[in-house]
Every structure is written in C-alpha cells, then in structure tokens.
Design an enzyme around this catalytic site. Sequence first.
Site, PDB file in Angstrom:
ATOM      1  CD  GLU A 165       8.347 -36.789 -74.508  1.00 49.12           C
ATOM      2  OE1 GLU A 165       9.050 -36.636 -75.533  1.00 49.12           O
ATOM      3  OE2 GLU A 165       7.218 -37.281 -74.550  1.00 49.12           O
ATOM      4  CE1 TYR A 167      14.548 -35.821 -69.486  1.00 47.69           C
ATOM      5  CE2 TYR A 167      13.204 -36.772 -71.206  1.00 47.69           C
ATOM      6  CZ  TYR A 167      13.567 -36.703 -69.888  1.00 47.69           C
ATOM      7  OH  TYR A 167      12.951 -37.506 -68.969  1.00 47.69           O
ATOM      8  NE  ARG A 215       9.354 -39.926 -77.930  1.00 49.14           N
ATOM      9  CZ  ARG A 215       9.178 -40.351 -76.705  1.00 49.14           C
ATOM     10  NH1 ARG A 215      10.140 -41.021 -76.093  1.00 49.14           N
ATOM     11  NH2 ARG A 215       8.043 -40.159 -76.073  1.00 49.14           N
ATOM     12  CG  HIS A 253       9.231 -34.951 -68.674  1.00 44.71           C
ATOM     13  ND1 HIS A 253       8.249 -35.854 -69.030  1.00 44.71           N
ATOM     14  CD2 HIS A 253      10.403 -35.543 -68.976  1.00 44.71           C
ATOM     15  CE1 HIS A 253       8.810 -36.931 -69.530  1.00 44.71           C
ATOM     16  NE2 HIS A 253      10.115 -36.775 -69.519  1.00 44.71           N
ATOM     17  CD  GLN A 340      -2.638 -47.130 -59.005  1.00 50.58           C
ATOM     18  OE1 GLN A 340      -3.647 -47.142 -59.696  1.00 50.58           O
ATOM     19  NE2 GLN A 340      -2.606 -47.704 -57.826  1.00 50.58           N
TER      20      GLN A 340
HETATM   21 FE1  SF4 Z   1       1.962 -48.751 -65.937  1.00 47.60          FE
HETATM   22 FE2  SF4 Z   1       0.895 -51.186 -65.888  1.00 47.60          FE
HETATM   23 FE3  SF4 Z   1      -0.547 -49.075 -65.094  1.00 47.60          FE
HETATM   24 FE4  SF4 Z   1       0.058 -49.483 -67.680  1.00 47.60          FE
HETATM   25  S1  SF4 Z   1      -1.241 -50.767 -66.376  1.00 47.60           S
HETATM   26  S2  SF4 Z   1       0.219 -47.565 -66.579  1.00 47.60           S
HETATM   27  S3  SF4 Z   1       2.106 -50.302 -67.518  1.00 47.60           S
HETATM   28  S4  SF4 Z   1       1.291 -49.864 -64.126  1.00 47.60           S
END
Ligand code: SF4
Length: 674
Positions: A165, A167, A215, A253, A340
């Site tokens: 990623e 890092y 990873r 990222h 979100q």
């Molecule tokens: Fe994040 Fe929940 Fe949306 Fe999945 S459904 S991307 S876990 S907020």
Amino acid sequence: MTQYPHLLAPLDLGFTTLKNRVLMGSMHTGLEETKDWNRVAEFYAARARGGVALMVTGGMAPNPEGGVFPGAAGLYTDEDIANHKVVTDRVHDADGKIAMQILHAGRYAYAPNCVSASGIKSPISPFPPKELDEDGIEKQISDIVTAATRAQQAGYDGVEVMGSEGYFLNQFLVTHTNKRTDRWGGSYENRMRLPVEVVRRVREAVGTDFIVIYRLSMIDLIPNGSIWEEVVQLAKAIEAAGATILNTGIGWHEARIPTIATSVPRRAFTWVTKKLMGEVQIPIITSNRINMPDVGEAVLADGCADMISMARPFLADADFVAKAMAGKAAEIAPCIACNQACLDHTFSGKLSSCLVNPRACHETELTVEPADKTKKIAVVGAGPAGLSAALTAAERGHAVTIFDKAQELGGQLNMAKQVPGKEEFWGLVDYYKTMVAKAAITLQLGVTATPDVLAEFDDIIIATGVAPRDPGIPGQDGPNVLSYIDVLRGKAKVGQNVAIIGAGGIGFDVAEFLVTDDSPTENLDEWLEEWGVGDPSETRGGLRPEGPKPEAPVRQVTLLQRKSEKLGKRLGKTTGWIHRAGLQMKNVQMMGGVNYERIDANGLHISKGEAREEPQIIAADTIVLCAGQVPERSLADLLIDAGRQVHVIGGADVAAELDAKRAIDQGTRLAATL
Ligand code: SF4
Ligand code: NAP
C-alpha cells in the site's frame, strides 16, 4: 454438505490450524485510540464469535515516527501490553485468533518527523520525509522487531508486517521512492533488503510457533512500481526469511486507480494473486472487493489463493462466516463498498462504523435488547430509515407493520441500484427483503397510510423520505425538463445533449447513468482497460503505457451548480475523486458559479457570478433537475395536528445531507429505545 467447501476448509499451518480460509483484514477503526479497551475487545470478540478464522488488527505503529498520524495507536510500553492483553484474552475466550499488524507509515505519516528511504514527499501528505541513515534504518528494524515481541507478550497469535500500500517497507522497494546508492538502494537485491531483513529478524525474535504474515504489494499501480519478476523474487525471499503466510496488497494509497470502491468489480484483482500461486510453498491470501461467500468460494476454487481476506464485510456483519456455515448467506448484511461510514470516517478523524450496520464499533454502546413491554409499531416508509427501524423493533419483540405507497421495499435504494457502479445496492435491497420476511413483519405495500389506518398502533415511526426541491427556474415545466426520479426510474426518454441542474450526489449519479451504456463494474476486462490497469508482468506497477481508455460516452452531458467551488467537493472523502475522474474521462463538462436564468426550447440559459454576466445557452435537448430534496412530512404534520405523537426519522426529519448512512443509524437507534 456445505455450499462453500473451499472457503470453510481448515488451513494447517504446522504449529496451529486455522478453522477456515477467511481472514478479517486489517482496518483502522479508531477504536484503539479511544483507549476504551473493553470496547476494542468487544469489537474483535464479536467477530471471533462469528466464526472468522483469523483477524488482523488495525495498524499499530512500531515507534512515534512510524505512526500514521501523531498519537496513532502502538505498543510502546508495558501498560500498552496489558491493554492489548484485554483484547487477545477476549478473542481467545471466543475461540478466535488474532494477529497484530505492525504498520510503519514512512512518508505517508501525517507528521513532520516522518522518515523514508529518500527525502521525497508523497503526493498525499504535506510533510517531506527525512532520509534515513544507516543507524536510522537499524533503529526502524529494531523497533519493528520490538513491536513483534511485545505483540507476542500481549497474547497475539501472530503479527502482520505491513509491506504494501505504499507504506514504509514498500517505499524502499521501488525506485519511485528509493533513490539511495548505499546497500539499501540501487539494485533490486538492495531495495528489498529492508523488508527481508525485517521479516528475518522478526522471526528470529518470536521463535517458530508464531504466525508472521507479510503483506506484499502485488501490483503497485504507480509509475515505476515493481515488475512481476521482482514481486516473485521478494515473495521467495520473504518465505525464506521465515514468513508463515503472504497477504496481498493492491495499489499504493497515492495510486489514481480505485481499488476497493463500490464501482470496482468484485474480486477485480484476484487474477494478480493467482500469478504467485506455485511460486512459494507458504499459503497466499488474496483480497479486495470480495464481499460474499460465493465470491470467496469461487476465488479459492479457481486457484487464485489459499485464503481470502475481507475487511469491511466484517463491519457490515460480524457473523459473516457463521451465516455462511449455516447456509444463510442471504442473511449476511452486505458490505456495499461505499466507504461512507468506515474509510470516510477514518480520514475525517472519526470512529469507523458501517452504513448497513451502525452497531459496528459501537457494540458496547448501541445494544439491541428484548423490549420490556411489546407494542404494536407502525413504520411508514420502506426506505433505509424505515427498514432499519422496523427490523430493530422486530428484533426486540415488537409487532411491526411497514406501510409504503410503492409496491416494493427499498425506497431510494431502488434508484441508487440503477446507477452504473452502484450494483451492490441490489444486494442490499435483497437483504432487506430477506430480513423483513424472516422477522415476520407485516407488509402493507402499495398502501397509503392515513391517520385512521394508523390509529390502532402504539407507536408510529414516520420515514416517508423526501421530495425533490423545486428550484423555481422559469420554464422548468417545459417538455424538455425531467426530474432525476423520471430518469433513474427509467420512465423518461432522455435526449443526446443533457444539462444537469445540481451537482450533489444525485447529480453525479444521474450524469454517470446518462453517459454509460454497459456498466464496466460488471465487466472486469472493460473496467481494467477503462482505468488503464495492465499485467504487472508486462508493465511496471501494472500501469498500461497508453493510460486509461474509457468507452465513449453515450451522451454529451453538462453538470452545473451555483456554488463556485469545485464540483463534487462534498462527495465522499475517499470516493469523490473517483466520481470526478470517472465523469471527466467521459467528457462531462463541469460548470460552477452559474445562475439559472430560464429554460426554453433552445436549452438552458445561464449567466455567471453575482453580476449575472456572460449570458450563454447550454444547447441541451433534455434538462434534468437534481437540485436537492426537501422532507416529505405531510403525514407527520397531519398526525401531529390530530394530537398523535410520532417519531420522524430519515429524510422526513432532515433532508439536507441525507444519505442512507444517517437514515439507517437514526432508524436503528430510535428502535433500540422504543
Ligand atoms: Fe464501509 Fe459499511 Fe460501506 Fe462496507 S457497507 S464500505 S463497511 S460503510
Ligand atoms: P445535495 O447533495 O444536497 O445536492 C443538491 C444540489 O442541488 C447541489 O449541487 C446544489 O448546488 C443544488 N441546489 C440546491 N438548491 C438548489 C436550487 N434552489 N436551485 C438549483 N440548484 C440547487 O442533494 P442530492 O444530490 O439530491 O443528494 C441527496 C443526498 O443523497 C446527498 O446529500 C448525499 O448524501 C446522498 N447521495 C450521495 C451520493 C454519493 O455520495 N455518491 C449519491 C447519491 C446521493 P448549488 O446550491 O451550488 O446549486
């Protein structure tokens, strides 16, 4: 006989056995930073009880300079060890296994004391890193090793060394970020010296019977990233250095290619991991956009990996594996990959949760207990707010009836699912249908609820949603003007040249809908070509030299707003750039700072700025209104006037900035108290 024989098969690691092939991948939830270790423990214990074989914690800094931000959680002191022990004990009591991720951010650290291979600032941080000298490199190795031994003392079953990623360790691997000329730079042998040395010294320190996951970035998706031969060389060296398992990282990222957003096809990168199968003898884990048991099963059956990693799906449903084992996949709350409530929260410094499961990371605070007194509850509106309230109320033992004027459950989710790149919403609506049927909720679809009909209920929840805002533009009643509802419900004929009034979430969605023919999210080859992703065996970092090659737009679209700020500025923190880039690739014209003067047969007349200068016509044959929404409260007002007490939630409560996240959270929290 299970439907998922590969997914649910145990994995023998020699000194220990994982009970199935599912790893909960590392997520930075912000829980550790709350320092409420009971809460952290309950988060992981809930997932352990849900049957996942092994979990990886959020990234723990090995030292202050390696923290992603100042004050990032780590394992620095004996007191820290005791705190982490609370977590590992609770996980083990729940028959789970947990590894701690050691994350050194290098130049991605949001702090002036950050360090890296060379002093090159990353495009996603304002701080140029200090180039480490020989002593500085030794200190970083030693701190990572100390973190691993502390993790062992804290009772973890293993560690994951974060090498992907973009890092710290990844920064040494590629010439993009490593310009050194000493033994840590130059040839690939030299550039991979640091990650290999880290794994070797960690293994030496923790002994044989301790899981060490590395990873590894399998496709960097940045200019001058690794070529496949180097990935294989590194994997073999990491195996020889003592790693137990290789996990997959996809993209740095700073890459400008989406890797986990909802518009990324399911299992979009498992073909990359598959290339490594057979090159090493230790198990390989694949990841990214695997969100349902059938997808995970197919990935393993196709020989793409030995194990799958899912992270966000475990926010959406802690019982993912248990439900798969019980043959109840339809009851798994699906992660729709929206970011979100998880990543967007992380990047805003807020605690993570989940749009479809507000209890995620709130396990100790948002509890759903049987009600003291069961009641008859009416829920008016079968959108996300109403559905979450209804399901939570039913779970508590109340007798629930849902009313909706529409013939189907889901409310605005049924519009969202029509948008190319938002196909995951189909699964969310199906999940709600399954759960409503299972909870034996009475459904009154196609029924307009009236005060008379509602008179018999003890509690009334109003979740009637929103109505489109009237923007009051002269000429908006003309035959060439449509509402977003007409367009997304597929009822209206739309011309070839379209102006969209309003550039909020819905304006962007409508633009995507109108320029796209077949959704590339449903066609992996097309999606890879659209974003310019190639085979890392042929091209460094997996970037096609010719760049992105999107399909031609099926319409010419102009997207407008009155504000003079950049369009899409208020979209999701981690996904807004994808929506903007996607529309720009489709030649969508974006105009801010406009006034809507009038609409006539020639199109949309606009002017610019407060002085209403530069009059011009957008010669659109269709104008679509996406000018926001207002609460639909007419039933609530009628009931209140009649002296009834009502609970108003979702868009009917506040339409501004309404989204499914707030609606579901509000519905769940209300019903948990009734
Ligand atoms: Fe994040 Fe929940 Fe949306 Fe999945 S459904 S991307 S876990 S907020
Ligand atoms: P919104 O985000 O509030 O956007 C409304 C748009 O209409 C803005 O561009 C606004 O810009 C414009 N507008 C407001 N009043 C206007 C008026 N009187 N005349 C003309 N234009 C006007 O609302 P939305 O697009 O309807 O979306 C609703 C909610 O759903 C959003 O808040 C979002 O949370 C959610 N959603 C999100 C997504 C996503 O994240 N991808 C997708 C769909 C929906 P100006 O005021 O500058 O003109």
